[in-house]
Design a protein around this motif. Structure first.
Motif, short mmCIF file in Angstrom:
data_model
loop_
_atom_site.label_atom_id
_atom_site.label_comp_id
_atom_site.label_asym_id
_atom_site.label_seq_id
_atom_site.Cartn_x
_atom_site.Cartn_y
_atom_site.Cartn_z
N ASP A 23 -34.37 -18.25 -16.26
CA ASP A 23 -35.27 -18.85 -15.28
C ASP A 23 -35.43 -18.00 -14.02
OD1 ASP A 23 -35.68 -20.96 -16.96
OD2 ASP A 23 -34.20 -22.27 -16.00
N GLU A 24 -34.44 -17.20 -13.67
CA GLU A 24 -34.50 -16.40 -12.45
C GLU A 24 -34.66 -14.91 -12.73
OE1 GLU A 24 -34.63 -17.67 -9.42
OE2 GLU A 24 -34.51 -19.70 -10.24
N GLY A 25 -34.87 -14.55 -14.00
CA GLY A 25 -34.94 -13.15 -14.36
C GLY A 25 -36.31 -12.72 -14.84
N ILE A 26 -36.38 -11.51 -15.35
CA ILE A 26 -37.62 -11.01 -15.90
C ILE A 26 -37.70 -11.38 -17.38
CG2 ILE A 26 -37.72 -9.13 -14.24
CD1 ILE A 26 -36.86 -7.25 -16.48
N ASN A 27 -38.90 -11.43 -17.91
CA ASN A 27 -39.10 -11.83 -19.30
C ASN A 27 -40.20 -10.98 -19.93
OD1 ASN A 27 -37.30 -14.21 -19.56
ND2 ASN A 27 -38.63 -15.09 -17.99
N GLY A 28 -40.27 -11.08 -21.26
CA GLY A 28 -41.35 -10.43 -21.98
C GLY A 28 -41.07 -8.97 -22.29
N LYS A 29 -42.10 -8.15 -22.20
CA LYS A 29 -42.00 -6.73 -22.54
C LYS A 29 -41.29 -5.98 -21.40
CE LYS A 29 -46.05 -6.53 -25.57
NZ LYS A 29 -46.33 -7.98 -25.59
N VAL A 30 -40.17 -5.32 -21.73
CA VAL A 30 -39.41 -4.59 -20.73
C VAL A 30 -38.93 -3.26 -21.31
CG1 VAL A 30 -38.61 -6.75 -19.66
CG2 VAL A 30 -37.13 -5.55 -21.28
N ILE A 31 -38.76 -2.29 -20.41
CA ILE A 31 -38.07 -1.04 -20.72
C ILE A 31 -36.93 -0.94 -19.71
CG2 ILE A 31 -38.23 1.48 -20.86
CD1 ILE A 31 -41.22 1.13 -21.48
N HIS A 32 -35.71 -0.90 -20.20
CA HIS A 32 -34.52 -0.90 -19.35
C HIS A 32 -34.07 0.54 -19.10
CE1 HIS A 32 -30.09 -2.41 -18.78
NE2 HIS A 32 -30.67 -2.10 -17.64
N VAL A 33 -33.86 0.89 -17.83
CA VAL A 33 -33.37 2.22 -17.48
C VAL A 33 -32.03 2.12 -16.77
CG1 VAL A 33 -35.72 3.13 -17.36
CG2 VAL A 33 -34.59 2.36 -15.26
N GLN A 34 -31.32 3.24 -16.71
CA GLN A 34 -29.98 3.26 -16.17
C GLN A 34 -29.95 2.97 -14.67
OE1 GLN A 34 -29.92 7.96 -16.40
NE2 GLN A 34 -28.05 7.28 -15.40
N ASP A 35 -28.78 2.54 -14.18
CA ASP A 35 -28.57 2.38 -12.74
C ASP A 35 -28.68 3.74 -12.06
OD1 ASP A 35 -27.99 -0.19 -13.54
OD2 ASP A 35 -25.85 -0.08 -13.06
N LYS A 36 -28.95 3.71 -10.73
CA LYS A 36 -29.08 4.97 -9.99
C LYS A 36 -28.48 4.80 -8.59
CE LYS A 36 -31.22 8.19 -10.98
NZ LYS A 36 -30.84 9.48 -11.63
N VAL A 37 -27.62 5.76 -8.20
CA VAL A 37 -27.11 5.80 -6.83
C VAL A 37 -28.18 6.43 -5.95
CG1 VAL A 37 -25.32 6.72 -5.31
CG2 VAL A 37 -24.74 5.97 -7.63
#
Length: 208
Positions: A119-133
């Motif tokens: 309910d509080e996040g993103i949904n549907g089509k996503v491309i996940h990328v790594q964390d970045k400092v």
């Protein structure tokens, strides 16, 4: 993070129309970073290239690129995209949940056509990328996605008169995010189709 929370009602705005057309790389010859990215991507592989717009972060550009050995890389598709919440810290890459993504190269971790972030996040089509400092060397930007506004199955939520619905694309203000890269539903659908056709990108390069 991708979903932004807006307190005031947003005025209706014109949504970007039309899908990106395939074009030749010389149109982007003024951006030498493409050649640098090609060195890290496999020949004939694909990658994403996000060019941040200093004057209007919500009118930036995301490119799907094909790496060409010993030649200029090819633009397979380009899309309007945004990153950052549009506020006073929108261009501060170290402002978590406010600023746009830090410059640099990101590994693409996964893609999902029916992501369910709750309910509080993103949904549907996503491309996940790594964390970045970020540039201060201390702040890590995490939970980073290329995404849009939709339900997990790809449909649009019902309108909420007088307020924004984070799962319904309502116009140009929806390019704002908590740092993720946002596309319109039509454009992320086209990006997924192009990636299926040409191969899924393995990297995201962010420049400004």
């Amino acid at each position: 993070m991708g979903i932004r929370r807006r307190i005031l009602p947003l005025a209706a705005a014109l949504a970007l129309t039309g899908l990106a057309a395939t074009e030749a790389a010389p149109a982007l010859a003024a951006q030498p970073a493409f050649g640098q990215t090609a060195k890290t991507a496999a020949a004939d592989g694909t990658y994403l290239y996000f060019d941040k717009n200093q004057s209007n972060p919500g009118n930036s550009r995301l490119y799907l690129m094909k790496s060409i050995a010993n030649a200029k890389d090819e633009v397979l598709a380009k899309y309007r995209a945004g990153s950052g919440d549009g506020g006073r810290n929108a261009k501060d890459e170290c402002a978590s949940s406010q600023g746009w993504l830090p410059n640099g190269t990101y590994q693409v971790l996964a893609h999902d056509a029916h992501y369910n972030g709750g309910d509080e996040g993103i949904n549907g089509k996503v491309i996940h990328v790594q964390d970045k400092v970020c540039e201060n060397g201390r702040t890590t930007r995490a939970e980073l996605f290329v995404h849009s506004e939709m339900w997990p199955e790809g449909s649009q939520a019902s309108p909420r008169p007088g307020q924004d619905n984070p799962y319904r694309w309502e116009g140009a203000d929806d390019y704002r995010s908590l740092g993720c890269i946002k596309l319109s539903p039509a454009h992320i659908t086209n990006l997924f189709a192009k990636a299926e056709q040409y191969g899924w990108p393995t990297e995201l390069k962010v420049v400004s």
